[in-house]
Design a protein around this motif. Structure first.
Motif, short mmCIF file in Angstrom:
data_model
loop_
_atom_site.label_atom_id
_atom_site.label_comp_id
_atom_site.label_asym_id
_atom_site.label_seq_id
_atom_site.Cartn_x
_atom_site.Cartn_y
_atom_site.Cartn_z
N VAL A 130 14.63 -9.88 -10.32
CA VAL A 130 15.37 -9.79 -8.97
C VAL A 130 16.74 -10.82 -9.36
CG1 VAL A 130 15.59 -10.85 -6.61
CG2 VAL A 130 13.50 -9.57 -7.48
N THR A 131 16.18 -12.05 -10.05
CA THR A 131 17.49 -13.12 -10.34
C THR A 131 18.58 -12.41 -10.98
OG1 THR A 131 16.06 -14.89 -9.74
CG2 THR A 131 18.18 -15.37 -11.20
N ALA A 132 18.06 -11.45 -12.24
CA ALA A 132 19.06 -10.99 -13.15
C ALA A 132 19.97 -9.83 -12.30
CB ALA A 132 18.38 -10.44 -14.22
N ALA A 133 19.01 -9.00 -11.55
CA ALA A 133 19.82 -8.13 -10.97
C ALA A 133 20.58 -8.28 -10.00
CB ALA A 133 18.68 -7.19 -10.28
N SER A 134 20.62 -9.57 -9.44
CA SER A 134 21.59 -10.07 -8.33
C SER A 134 22.93 -10.67 -8.90
CB SER A 134 20.84 -11.52 -7.83
OG SER A 134 21.03 -12.61 -8.34
N ALA A 135 22.94 -10.67 -10.13
CA ALA A 135 24.16 -10.96 -10.79
C ALA A 135 25.01 -9.43 -11.23
CB ALA A 135 23.90 -12.10 -12.02
N ALA A 136 24.09 -8.61 -11.08
CA ALA A 136 24.94 -7.27 -11.43
C ALA A 136 25.21 -6.44 -10.39
CB ALA A 136 23.72 -6.61 -12.67
N ILE A 137 24.39 -6.40 -9.40
CA ILE A 137 24.40 -5.44 -8.29
C ILE A 137 24.92 -6.20 -6.98
CG2 ILE A 137 23.14 -3.79 -6.85
CD1 ILE A 137 21.27 -3.29 -8.93
N PRO A 138 26.28 -5.86 -6.67
CA PRO A 138 26.58 -6.53 -5.38
C PRO A 138 26.00 -6.36 -3.84
CG PRO A 138 28.50 -5.64 -6.47
CD PRO A 138 27.18 -5.16 -7.27
N ASP A 139 25.19 -5.21 -3.99
CA ASP A 139 24.83 -4.91 -2.74
C ASP A 139 23.21 -5.66 -2.67
OD1 ASP A 139 26.74 -3.05 -2.11
OD2 ASP A 139 25.27 -1.23 -2.76
N LEU A 140 23.03 -6.34 -3.76
CA LEU A 140 21.86 -7.06 -3.72
C LEU A 140 21.66 -8.41 -3.14
CD1 LEU A 140 18.53 -7.11 -4.40
CD2 LEU A 140 19.32 -7.88 -6.65
N LEU A 141 22.91 -8.84 -3.13
CA LEU A 141 23.17 -10.35 -2.54
C LEU A 141 22.82 -10.32 -1.02
CD1 LEU A 141 26.03 -11.52 -4.65
CD2 LEU A 141 23.85 -12.07 -4.60
N PRO A 142 23.55 -9.28 -0.24
CA PRO A 142 23.19 -9.13 1.05
C PRO A 142 21.67 -9.21 1.37
CG PRO A 142 25.02 -7.91 0.62
CD PRO A 142 24.63 -8.15 -0.62
N ALA A 143 21.02 -8.44 0.69
CA ALA A 143 19.59 -7.91 0.90
C ALA A 143 18.78 -9.24 0.56
CB ALA A 143 19.13 -6.80 -0.04
N LEU A 144 19.20 -10.20 0.04
CA LEU A 144 18.63 -11.42 -0.32
C LEU A 144 19.12 -12.46 0.43
CD1 LEU A 144 18.90 -11.47 -4.38
CD2 LEU A 144 16.80 -11.10 -2.99
N GLY A 145 19.97 -12.39 1.49
CA GLY A 145 20.47 -12.88 2.40
C GLY A 145 21.55 -14.14 1.95
N VAL A 146 21.92 -13.63 0.86
CA VAL A 146 23.07 -14.45 0.17
C VAL A 146 24.59 -14.40 0.49
CG1 VAL A 146 24.05 -15.31 -2.18
CG2 VAL A 146 21.62 -14.88 -1.86
N PRO A 147 25.08 -15.37 1.20
CA PRO A 147 26.36 -15.10 1.71
C PRO A 147 27.49 -15.03 0.84
CG PRO A 147 25.94 -17.34 1.97
CD PRO A 147 24.75 -16.74 1.39
N ALA A 148 28.62 -14.23 1.02
CA ALA A 148 29.67 -14.14 -0.03
C ALA A 148 30.15 -15.48 -0.38
CB ALA A 148 30.93 -13.68 0.78
N GLY A 149 30.58 -15.60 -1.71
CA GLY A 149 30.92 -17.13 -2.13
C GLY A 149 29.65 -17.55 -2.99
N ASN A 150 28.46 -17.11 -2.56
CA ASN A 150 27.44 -17.85 -3.12
C ASN A 150 26.72 -17.01 -4.13
OD1 ASN A 150 27.53 -19.77 -1.36
ND2 ASN A 150 25.42 -20.14 -0.86
N LYS A 151 25.97 -17.68 -5.02
CA LYS A 151 25.23 -17.03 -6.21
C LYS A 151 23.77 -17.32 -6.14
CE LYS A 151 26.59 -20.36 -9.90
NZ LYS A 151 27.33 -20.61 -11.19
N VAL A 152 23.03 -16.61 -6.62
CA VAL A 152 21.48 -16.91 -6.70
C VAL A 152 21.32 -18.00 -7.89
CG1 VAL A 152 19.16 -16.09 -7.28
CG2 VAL A 152 20.85 -14.49 -5.78
N GLY A 153 20.39 -18.61 -7.35
CA GLY A 153 20.15 -20.01 -8.46
C GLY A 153 18.53 -19.68 -8.99
N GLY A 154 17.91 -18.73 -8.41
CA GLY A 154 16.55 -18.40 -8.78
C GLY A 154 15.83 -17.86 -7.45
#
Length: 260
Positions: free
Chosen positions: A211-235
């Motif tokens: 999931v962490t790796a996919a979050s860096a490659a698929i923009p649509d995954l960030l909203p699904a993870l509840g990550v707002p624009a301008g943020n990145k997944v740390g794990g």
């Protein structure tokens, strides 16, 4: 910023020694005092307040009234080592949700984890909604479908096995500003705090690396993870009630150490 009760102050200089950015000075046997511009450079670590044995010092940025005593009931080295070596990743979970109170306890511990220069830039998403978890699985599989190196995961998923979240009932996602250098490292430390406490609570965890790796490659995954624009997944880590119980501690490679 810093006030000191001269009647209580032992003039031992402990606050001067504790400040990591040298914002307190002490001349001879005088009462310590802050240097000019201290409020702009204080990292709010709270060490100056925490080390004072007479409660003489207060910091307006981290008021003494917000502190609590260090617990006396802490595990000794043997108990802590036993926890560390016996912790295992859970890759099979029971279909039983974790109580919200337990998840809140895990988050409370994780927010206490150290961050670079006490930046405290991390935010969290705790996903429990089954439909949202399904969406995370779907997008992560989509990411792997175009990668031959991940084809075995895709094939296993087509056979009906959850290779993304292992049927976990919760997913903890830590994220921080995209331009913050330490998001991944701070996040890793915080998630480690969370998984170690989870082990003492009888809960299972597993790092959600796909999931962490996919979050860096698929923009649509960030909203699904509840990550707002301008943020990145740390794990992220999966959470749930483990289906299996480990009775043995597996072997690991000997430490590769260079003593200098």
């Amino acid at each position: 910023m810093i006030t000191i009760d001269a009647r209580k102050c032992a003039r031992d200089g402990l606050c001067v020694q504790a400040c990591p950015v040298n914002l307190i000075r002490m001349d001879g046997g005088a009462v310590p005092e802050e240097i000019g511009g201290a409020a702009d450079r204080c990292i709010r670590c709270g060490h100056c307040v925490a080390v004072c044995p007479t409660n003489a010092l207060d910091n307006a940025l981290t008021p003494a009234e917000d502190y609590r005593p260090v617990p006396e009931d802490r595990p000794d080295a043997e108990a802590m080592e036993n926890l560390l070596v016996s912790r295992r990743s859970a890759r099979a979970f029971r279909n039983k949700p974790i109580a919200r109170e337990q998840l809140e306890r895990l988050l409370e511990a994780a927010r206490r984890a150290p961050t670079a220069s006490n930046a405290q830039q991390l935010s969290w998403t705790m996903i429990r909604d089954p439909q949202r978890l399904d969406r995370v699985r779907e997008l992560s599989i989509e990411w792997m479908s175009g990668n031959p190196a991940r084809s075995h995961y895709v094939e296993t998923a087509r056979q009906g096995r959850d290779v993304i979240l292992r049927n976990a009932t919760a997913l903890a996602v830590v994220h921080g500003p995209a331009d913050y250098l330490w998001t991944a490292i701070d996040g890793t430390i915080a998630l480690t705090y969370m998984e170690l406490l989870a082990a003492t609570m009888g809960l299972g965890t597993c790092w959600a690396g796909l999931v962490t790796a996919a979050s860096a490659a698929i923009p649509d995954l960030l909203p699904a993870l509840g990550v707002p624009a301008g943020n990145k997944v740390g794990g992220a880590i999966m959470l749930g009630h483990p289906r299996l119980k480990h009775l043995l501690v597996p072997p690991r490679n000997a430490a590769r150490v260079t003593w200098l």
